[in-house]
Design an enzyme around this catalytic site. Sequence first.
Site, PDB file in Angstrom:
ATOM      1  N   CYS A 225       0.834  -1.206   0.000  1.00 35.32           N
ATOM      2  CA  CYS A 225       0.000   0.000   0.000  1.00 35.32           C
ATOM      3  C   CYS A 225       0.865   1.250   0.000  1.00 35.32           C
ATOM      4  CB  CYS A 225      -0.945  -0.027   1.196  1.00 35.32           C
ATOM      5  SG  CYS A 225      -2.034  -1.465   1.160  1.00 35.32           S
ATOM      6  N   THR A 226       1.964   1.199   0.698  1.00 25.22           N
ATOM      7  CA  THR A 226       2.889   2.326   0.723  1.00 25.22           C
ATOM      8  C   THR A 226       3.492   2.546  -0.661  1.00 25.22           C
ATOM      9  OG1 THR A 226       3.363   1.992   3.073  1.00 25.22           O
ATOM     10  CG2 THR A 226       4.995   3.238   1.789  1.00 25.22           C
TER      11      THR A 226
END
Length: 174
Positions: free
Chosen positions: A68-69
């Site tokens: 997600c980062t």
Amino acid sequence: MKKTMRLLTAIFAGIFGSAHAGEGQKVDYPAPAVSGVNQDGATVNFADVYKKGPTVVFFYPKADTPGCTKQACSLRDAFADLSKEGVQVLGVSFDKAESQKAFKDKFTLPYDLIADPDGKIVEAFKVEKMLKGVLSLAKRSAFLVKDGKVVWQDYQASTDQQAADIKRELARLK
């Protein structure tokens, strides 16, 4: 045992993501006119955002996890280029506003992150949930909205190539 291994594989794939870009598909349907609360607790009406220009709405399983980062930072790193094209960006997950704020601040994300703990935005965009019950995670997905319509969707959205996928689709729209 096999069931447990499949479940763990699904969880890790969703959270840590894949670096392979999804091709997505061209579509043409009305964009969901939903609203949600951003990382600062302010209500964001998606229809108002769509009116400002092409809009990327991306979904991710869990704030501040590796995949997600990468996805969020891909869009952050390309934000200046996307902004020159008039593109708006909204990130959505089941996380609460406080988690979204911490994620946004930690990685200096220049766009709103929308908290969707009840899953109403996930549902409106027909994004799959990876798990049901106690731990719901949105499957990584991305949508491009133009003139109030979803013109491209990718239900296998990339992590570190998310911005490149969006730029490619924007170029095709010209």
